[in-house]
Design an enzyme around this catalytic site. Structure first.
Site, PDB file in Angstrom:
ATOM      1  N   TYR A   1       0.765  -1.171  -0.114  1.00 35.84           N
ATOM      2  CA  TYR A   1      -0.095  -0.090   0.035  1.00 35.84           C
ATOM      3  C   TYR A   1       0.946   0.990   0.055  1.00 35.84           C
ATOM      4  O   TYR A   1       0.525   2.314   0.608  1.00 35.84           O
ATOM      5  CB  TYR A   1      -0.912  -0.135   1.112  1.00 35.84           C
ATOM      6  CG  TYR A   1      -2.161  -0.912   0.960  1.00 35.84           C
ATOM      7  CD1 TYR A   1      -1.758  -2.303   1.039  1.00 35.84           C
ATOM      8  CD2 TYR A   1      -3.298  -0.739   0.967  1.00 35.84           C
ATOM      9  CE1 TYR A   1      -2.674  -3.338   0.910  1.00 35.84           C
ATOM     10  CE2 TYR A   1      -4.187  -1.677   1.096  1.00 35.84           C
ATOM     11  CZ  TYR A   1      -3.948  -2.767   1.016  1.00 35.84           C
ATOM     12  OH  TYR A   1      -5.119  -3.950   0.808  1.00 35.84           O
TER      13      TYR A   1
ATOM     14  N   LYS B   1       3.873 -15.089   4.060  1.00 33.15           N
ATOM     15  CA  LYS B   1       3.937 -15.704   2.651  1.00 33.15           C
ATOM     16  C   LYS B   1       5.450 -16.009   2.189  1.00 33.15           C
ATOM     17  O   LYS B   1       5.940 -15.807   1.227  1.00 33.15           O
ATOM     18  CB  LYS B   1       3.083 -15.149   1.586  1.00 33.15           C
ATOM     19  CG  LYS B   1       3.220 -16.089   0.348  1.00 33.15           C
ATOM     20  CD  LYS B   1       2.147 -17.156   0.145  1.00 33.15           C
ATOM     21  CE  LYS B   1       2.109 -17.952  -0.893  1.00 33.15           C
ATOM     22  NZ  LYS B   1       1.394 -19.212  -0.826  1.00 33.15           N
TER      23      LYS B   1
ATOM     24  N   ASP C   1      -2.273 -18.152   2.682  1.00 31.20           N
ATOM     25  CA  ASP C   1      -3.392 -19.004   1.713  1.00 31.20           C
ATOM     26  C   ASP C   1      -3.898 -20.189   2.772  1.00 31.20           C
ATOM     27  O   ASP C   1      -5.325 -20.090   2.913  1.00 31.20           O
ATOM     28  CB  ASP C   1      -2.755 -19.412   0.635  1.00 31.20           C
ATOM     29  CG  ASP C   1      -1.342 -19.942   0.830  1.00 31.20           C
ATOM     30  OD1 ASP C   1      -0.945 -19.943   1.731  1.00 31.20           O
ATOM     31  OD2 ASP C   1      -0.953 -20.378  -0.490  1.00 31.20           O
TER      32      ASP C   1
ATOM     33  N   ASP D   1      -5.845  -6.822   5.216  1.00 33.07           N
ATOM     34  CA  ASP D   1      -6.783  -6.276   4.671  1.00 33.07           C
ATOM     35  C   ASP D   1      -8.001  -7.434   4.256  1.00 33.07           C
ATOM     36  O   ASP D   1      -9.155  -7.173   4.557  1.00 33.07           O
ATOM     37  CB  ASP D   1      -6.500  -5.332   3.518  1.00 33.07           C
ATOM     38  CG  ASP D   1      -7.681  -4.467   3.046  1.00 33.07           C
ATOM     39  OD1 ASP D   1      -8.782  -4.184   3.589  1.00 33.07           O
ATOM     40  OD2 ASP D   1      -7.371  -3.844   1.902  1.00 33.07           O
TER      41      ASP D   1
ATOM     42  N   ASP E   1     -11.663  -8.977   6.163  1.00 35.49           N
ATOM     43  CA  ASP E   1     -12.862  -8.938   5.610  1.00 35.49           C
ATOM     44  C   ASP E   1     -13.501 -10.521   5.735  1.00 35.49           C
ATOM     45  O   ASP E   1     -14.765 -10.572   6.062  1.00 35.49           O
ATOM     46  CB  ASP E   1     -12.828  -8.519   4.116  1.00 35.49           C
ATOM     47  CG  ASP E   1     -13.098  -6.933   4.116  1.00 35.49           C
ATOM     48  OD1 ASP E   1     -12.777  -6.253   4.954  1.00 35.49           O
ATOM     49  OD2 ASP E   1     -13.624  -6.424   3.068  1.00 35.49           O
TER      50      ASP E   1
HETATM   51 MN    MN Z   1     -10.565  -3.042   3.305  1.00 34.21          MN
END
Ligand code: MN
Ligand code: NAD
Length: 340
Positions: free
Chosen positions: A120, A166, A199, A223, A227
């Site tokens: 980001y 990862k 994963d 992120d 969710d």
């Molecule tokens: Mn988000």
């Protein structure tokens, strides 16, 4: 008196933030709220989503209460939330996903997400054949998020923490993050630590969510997994968040501006209210935070029919029920009133 800067934003942002401020005002008089514009509407009006004036106010406030903004696909558009996280160096994003509705699986997962770097950084370079995105994983960034996560576990009596990464593919960057996590884990042996690939973490969170406690992870993974956690507890309308820096903090529901339901009075305000609860705690209003979370939990447990299968509800009915619960459980009245 504490000063809170309120950025309601766009879409359902104001629909959940404005009534949440009203609920907090019923609990305490010791916070003064200042409302400012930022987001898509501000971009269309003033040519920028977040002005320097708003940023200055944010720097001076004791806390920021943020709704959500709508992203504009314009090269000149600078996202309000990403700018605030970056400019105020709000490096830790805490997202507690706890099942409140009756009949749900016992999910109580907190995702602690590095909030200022990873994928980001906003640095993308176009060439003839495509785009390269710059992904940053720094020693300082890893150390502070990992230390924050262990101390959050201690403060919140959490017993287990997993580092999600990862490093089998991103050997250097995620390897660095994992090494720093392992070093910190050695210093915090009372908290059971483990590490998992991102994963397979996603798969296990769906299959055995009850076994998860606290996760610490990098920006993009956090992120997405937060969710996913929201999906386990009735939707994004239940996921609050705190963005914490060394000296400043911003509290926001994890969801966006939800243009698909905006203006219909059906946004679930629980995530905004629970973000308000996290803000009260941060500002030192522990008892007030407890009464707010008590009222939210009671409303969720007592009226499951309030929330539909897609996580929507009648916003006003939910707010009324929470206010009613606050009034019935706190006959002594609100805190912070001037003494006679
Ligand atoms: Mn988000
Ligand atoms: P979203 O979180 O707005 O919505 C995803 C889905 O969840 C939608 O179906 C929506 O109706 C539902 N939903 C979200 N919050 C809800 C609530 N409180 N109650 C009931 N249902 C709810 O994500 P999106 O659709 O991917 O993005 C919409 C806009 O929001 C985009 O412009 C995006 O860039 C922006 N966004 C902003 C932020 C922020 O400001 N912090 C965060 C995420 C997305």
């Amino acid at each position: 008196m504490k000063h809170v800067l309120v950025i309601p934003g766009d879409g359902i942002g104001p629909e959940v933030i404005v009534p949440s401020v009203a609920v907090i005002r019923e609990i305490t008089d010791a916070i003064d709220f200042e409302f400012v514009e930022s987001g898509k509407k501000a971009f269309e009006k003033y040519g920028e989503a977040i002005s320097n004036e708003v940023l200055d106010k944010a720097r001076k406030a004791d806390a920021i209460f943020f709704g959500a903004t709508t992203t504009v696909r314009d090269p000149k558009y600078r996202s309000s939330i990403l700018t605030l996280r970056y400019e105020l160096d709000l490096y830790a994003n805490v997202r507690p996903a706890k099942a409140l509705l009756p009949g749900m699986r016992k999910v109580d997962i907190t995702v602690i997400r590095e909030n200022t770097e990873g994928l980001y950084t906003g640095r993308e370079e176009r060439d003839l054949d495509g785009v390269t995105t710059f992904r940053r994983v720094s020693v300082k960034g890893c150390e502070r998020i990992v230390k924050f996560a262990f101390s959050w576990c201690k403060q919140n009596s959490r017993k287990k923490i997993a580092c999600v990464h990862k490093s089998n593919v991103l050997r250097q960057s995620d390897g660095l993050f994992l090494d720093i996590f392992n070093t910190e884990a050695m210093k915090n042996k009372k908290i059971a630590s483990s590490e998992m690939l991102v994963d397979s973490t996603a798969m296990k969170m769906v299959m055995i969510p009850e076994e998860f406690d606290t996760l610490v992870t990098l920006n993009l993974y956090g992120d997405i997994l937060s969710d996913l956690a929201a999906g386990l507890i009735g939707g994004l309308g239940f996921l609050p968040s705190a963005n914490i820096g060394k000296e400043r903090a911003l509290f926001e529901p994890a969801h966006g501006s939800a243009p698909d339901i905006a203006g219909r009075g059906i946004a679930n305000p629980f995530a905004a209210l629970l973000s308000g609860k996290m803000m009260l705690e941060y500002l030192g209003f522990k008892k007030e935070a407890q009464s707010l979370s008590g009222a939210v939990e009671k409303t969720a447990a007592g009226s499951p029919s309030l929330i539909d299968a897609e996580g929507r509800c009648n916003t006003q009915a939910a707010i009324d029920s929470i206010k009613e619960s606050l009034r019935s459980s706190a006959p002594a009245g609100k805190s912070g009133r001037a003494k006679p």
